[in-house]
Scaffold this active site. Structure first.
Site, PDB file in Angstrom:
ATOM      1  N   PRO A   2      12.698 -29.216  50.230  1.00 28.41           N
ATOM      2  CA  PRO A   2      12.360 -29.085  48.808  1.00 28.41           C
ATOM      3  C   PRO A   2      12.215 -27.617  48.415  1.00 28.41           C
ATOM      4  O   PRO A   2      11.629 -26.821  49.150  1.00 28.41           O
ATOM      5  CB  PRO A   2      11.017 -29.821  48.694  1.00 28.41           C
ATOM      6  CG  PRO A   2      10.972 -30.722  49.875  1.00 28.41           C
ATOM      7  CD  PRO A   2      11.732 -30.024  50.963  1.00 28.41           C
ATOM      8  N   GLU A   3      12.772 -27.278  47.274  1.00 29.69           N
ATOM      9  CA  GLU A   3      12.678 -25.915  46.738  1.00 29.69           C
ATOM     10  C   GLU A   3      11.898 -25.958  45.425  1.00 29.69           C
ATOM     11  O   GLU A   3      11.341 -26.988  45.069  1.00 29.69           O
ATOM     12  CB  GLU A   3      14.083 -25.336  46.537  1.00 29.69           C
ATOM     13  CG  GLU A   3      14.935 -25.370  47.813  1.00 29.69           C
ATOM     14  CD  GLU A   3      16.338 -24.829  47.615  1.00 29.69           C
ATOM     15  OE1 GLU A   3      16.553 -24.025  46.691  1.00 29.69           O
ATOM     16  OE2 GLU A   3      17.235 -25.219  48.376  1.00 29.69           O
TER      17      GLU A   3
END
Ligand SMILES: [Zn+2]
Length: 280
Positions: A2-3
């Protein structure tokens, strides 16, 4: 992994469904998730307290608590934060559970098959010791805003390849491999251009591309890839992956120019996809 857009989507879910709800009791299964302190420290730190806000810096979720402490959650590779009815079966690899007060019997579950993720309770006045990496984060383009002049100073003040610069959390916080490649494509810049070689018009394009790409991805609830676990707090995937123009599109035709094939190389130690015709 996840960013920024995925973590921001989780943050918004926490703001709606977690902030303001008393944590009645806490279960910690796998100790690796709370390795920075201990099982007891996390149980003691979260039982009987209420989060007053849900914040994000880069890929870090931070919830200030009414006790004066803060809770930090980092999803790392495969972490998920879910708020589920107590009556629903817990997913495999549920390591931390916070039972929430409220009209509905719900619990916050931290689920993490690969166990790189973390849940930490720390004293924000002592963050430099307890959460030192927070002090090393660069500008978050969404939380802090990132002006064109700030970006011009960041790129002009060093000679770094653009991909490496975008991935460096101490310069700009929150961008990872997906959004670095998509941003550079939108800016029509190659991953290996040196940052201090950018002309003013290219800095403007990069600035616009960072904001446009991240905001579009947030609006789409982030990207859920076929091999990742990312879902929002209600268990729904994002859909920005259908808008990816280069990421994971090796050997496919460029959606922007239609006249070249997306190439994949290793840059900054990471798989990097780009269009050799669109990006200079
Ligand atoms: Zn192209």
């Amino acid at each position: 992994m996840p960013e920024l857009p995925e973590v921001e989507t989780v943050r918004r879910g926490l703001e709606q469904r977690f902030v303001g709800r008393l944590i009645e009791h806490v279960e910690v299964g796998r100790e690796r998730t709370v390795r920075r302190t201990s099982r007891l420290a996390v149980i003691d730190g979260l039982t009987g307290v209420t989060a007053t806000a849900a914040q994000r810096r880069g890929k870090y979720l931070i919830c200030p608590l009414d006790s004066g402490d803060s809770m930090m959650i980092h999803l790392r590779m495969s972490g998920r934060v879910l708020i589920d009815p107590v009556s629903s079966p817990r997913p495999l690899h549920t390591h931390v559970v916070l039972h929430l007060a409220g009209p509905e019997a719900e619990e916050l579950r931290f689920v993490d098959p690969r166990t790189f993720g973390e849940v930490v309770v720390y004293d924000p006045d002592n963050a430099s010791v307890e959460m030192p990496e927070l002090g090393r984060l660069g500008i978050d383009p969404i939380t802090d805003g990132l002006s064109r002049s700030q970006l011009a100073a960041l790129v002009g003040g060093r000679s770094r390849q653009l991909k490496a610069l975008l991935l460096d959390q101490s310069i700009i916080a929150g961008i990872g491999n997906i959004y670095a490649d998509e941003t550079l494509h939108a800016a029509r810049l190659r991953h290996d251009r040196l940052s201090n070689s950018l002309r003013p018009v290219e800095v403007t394009r990069l600035h616009q591309a960072i904001h446009d790409t991240l905001n579009a991805a947030i609006a789409a609830g982030g990207s859920t890839l076929k091999d990742t676990q990312y879902v929002d707090i209600g268990g729904q995937g994002g859909w920005f992956q259908v808008s990816h123009r280069v990421y994971d599109r090796e050997d496919q035709s460029c959606l922007t120019c239609g006249r070249a094939v997306i190439r994949r190389v290793i840059a900054a130690g990471r798989s990097t996809c780009f269009c050799p015709r669109c990006q200079k």
